[in-house]
Design an enzyme around this catalytic site. Sequence first.
Site, PDB file in Angstrom:
ATOM      1  N   LYS A  98       4.818  -9.625   9.567  1.00 41.59           N
ATOM      2  CA  LYS A  98       4.161  -9.017  10.769  1.00 41.59           C
ATOM      3  C   LYS A  98       2.994  -8.878  10.529  1.00 41.59           C
ATOM      4  O   LYS A  98       2.162  -9.028  11.963  1.00 41.59           O
ATOM      5  CB  LYS A  98       4.548  -7.111   9.895  1.00 41.59           C
ATOM      6  N   SER A 150       4.237   1.534   7.844  1.00 38.14           N
ATOM      7  CA  SER A 150       3.773   2.759   7.212  1.00 38.14           C
ATOM      8  C   SER A 150       3.576   3.186   8.342  1.00 38.14           C
ATOM      9  O   SER A 150       3.915   4.302   7.848  1.00 38.14           O
ATOM     10  CB  SER A 150       3.276   2.349   5.780  1.00 38.14           C
ATOM     11  N   GLY A 196       5.039  -9.899   4.152  1.00 39.38           N
ATOM     12  CA  GLY A 196       5.842  -9.909   5.293  1.00 39.38           C
ATOM     13  C   GLY A 196       4.981 -10.405   6.021  1.00 39.38           C
ATOM     14  O   GLY A 196       3.608 -10.670   6.664  1.00 39.38           O
ATOM     15  N   GLY A 251      11.305  -2.969   5.766  1.00 44.27           N
ATOM     16  CA  GLY A 251       9.773  -4.437   5.440  1.00 44.27           C
ATOM     17  C   GLY A 251      10.239  -4.730   3.790  1.00 44.27           C
ATOM     18  O   GLY A 251      10.032  -5.744   3.266  1.00 44.27           O
ATOM     19  N   HIS A 252       9.521  -3.810   3.642  1.00 44.50           N
ATOM     20  CA  HIS A 252       8.918  -3.554   2.268  1.00 44.50           C
ATOM     21  C   HIS A 252      10.031  -4.240   1.441  1.00 44.50           C
ATOM     22  O   HIS A 252      10.404  -4.814   0.358  1.00 44.50           O
ATOM     23  CB  HIS A 252       8.597  -1.994   1.047  1.00 44.50           C
ATOM     24  N   MET A 270       0.856  -1.433  -0.464  1.00 45.78           N
ATOM     25  CA  MET A 270       0.056   0.462   0.380  1.00 45.78           C
ATOM     26  C   MET A 270       1.064   1.543   0.425  1.00 45.78           C
ATOM     27  O   MET A 270       0.696   2.033   0.730  1.00 45.78           O
ATOM     28  CB  MET A 270      -1.056   0.040   0.949  1.00 45.78           C
ATOM     29  N   GLY A 271       1.964   0.884  -0.766  1.00 41.77           N
ATOM     30  CA  GLY A 271       3.101   2.083  -0.831  1.00 41.77           C
ATOM     31  C   GLY A 271       3.613   2.639   0.594  1.00 41.77           C
ATOM     32  O   GLY A 271       3.823   1.896   1.810  1.00 41.77           O
ATOM     33  N   LEU A 314       6.802   2.939   1.353  1.00 42.50           N
ATOM     34  CA  LEU A 314       7.734   2.003   1.448  1.00 42.50           C
ATOM     35  C   LEU A 314       8.513   2.050   3.033  1.00 42.50           C
ATOM     36  O   LEU A 314       9.259   3.319   2.967  1.00 42.50           O
ATOM     37  CB  LEU A 314       8.111   1.719   0.066  1.00 42.50           C
TER      38      LEU A 314
HETATM   39  O1  PAF Z   1       0.280  -5.802   3.609  1.00 49.52           O
HETATM   40  C1  PAF Z   1      -0.405  -4.960   3.120  1.00 49.52           C
HETATM   41  O2  PAF Z   1       0.029  -3.687   2.926  1.00 49.52           O
HETATM   42  C2  PAF Z   1      -1.761  -4.906   1.881  1.00 49.52           C
HETATM   43  O3  PAF Z   1      -2.663  -5.356   2.985  1.00 49.52           O
HETATM   44  C3  PAF Z   1      -1.746  -5.399   1.442  1.00 49.52           C
HETATM   45  C4  PAF Z   1      -1.176  -7.077   1.176  1.00 49.52           C
HETATM   46  C5  PAF Z   1      -0.553  -4.760   0.192  1.00 49.52           C
HETATM   47  C6  PAF Z   1      -3.289  -5.378   0.389  1.00 49.52           C
HETATM   48  O4  PAF Z   1      -3.448  -4.340   0.198  1.00 49.52           O
END
Ligand code: PAF
Length: 282
Positions: free
Chosen positions: A151, A188, A149, A36-37, A30-31, A33
């Site tokens: 988390k 985030s 992740g 972790g991402h 969901m941006g 970032l």
């Molecule tokens: O973990 C997230 O950031 C969200 O739940 C995901 C998996 C991108 C779905 O919107």
Amino acid sequence: MQIFDQKKNLEAFLKSVKIEGKTIGLVPTMGALHQGHLSLVSQSVSENDVTVVSIFVNPTQFNNPNDLDKYPRNFQADIDLLNEVSSEIIVFAPSVNEIYGKNVTSESYDFDGLDKVMEGEFRPRHFEGVGTIVETLLRVVGPNKAYFGEKDFQQLQIIKKIVALKNIGVEIIGCPIERETHGLAMSSRNERLTETTRLKAGFIYNVLETAKDKFGTESANDIKDWVETQFTKNETLDLEYFQIADEDTLTPIKRKQRNMKYRAFIAVYAEEVRLIDNLRLN
Ligand code: PAF
């Protein structure tokens, strides 16, 4: 870096990738970032020929409109960070209309009880929203592997369940939690905390680690009581729940049994920001 905002253009591009016999990794986000991402993205880049990162703040998984409004959005910063990992990454950043059209609602799923506890109990229909967007992304991208992740451990188990239920041919990979230096799980939402509170929130991980130490000798109920007392004494953090559960079924523990994998799960409010974390106990 190529950025797509239309499903049909991304699908056409990926069709040629698949014809060439290349493998595809998907990292849904969901941006906003953070490291972790980026660790998920790096793993996907090293394991696949092509990596698609989706950036989409999914409205149907927010049960609290205030949380949706305040969710951090840093598109250009996200692109810059992804470029540092690899300039070959494919970004999919659709609008809400592109994903949902006029019908911004979620599908219904039978998650076999996985959605009835913890996050599911406190965030009604959250996992239906997650399921809807993840299923859509898996169908549009058709990846060999998709990365999530740990988390959001309950989310990870639910996504594995959807893939099994809907017979989607993808390998779901869970990746370890990345932590800030004082232990707070990277999220985030941490961006919304003041620096002082962000440091104090390292307490959540300290509590989880002590719970893990206690797990060898104390009962689950005693550990739960101990955790609740720690948060009663804490002026910055409000405990929403602490639960010890079986890692696979997420069923809350009654009495410890041999050969079961247990994990502690926690949700805490700090300055109206909801933080979650978990830790394997044995
Ligand atoms: O973990 C997230 O950031 C969200 O739940 C995901 C998996 C991108 C779905 O919107």
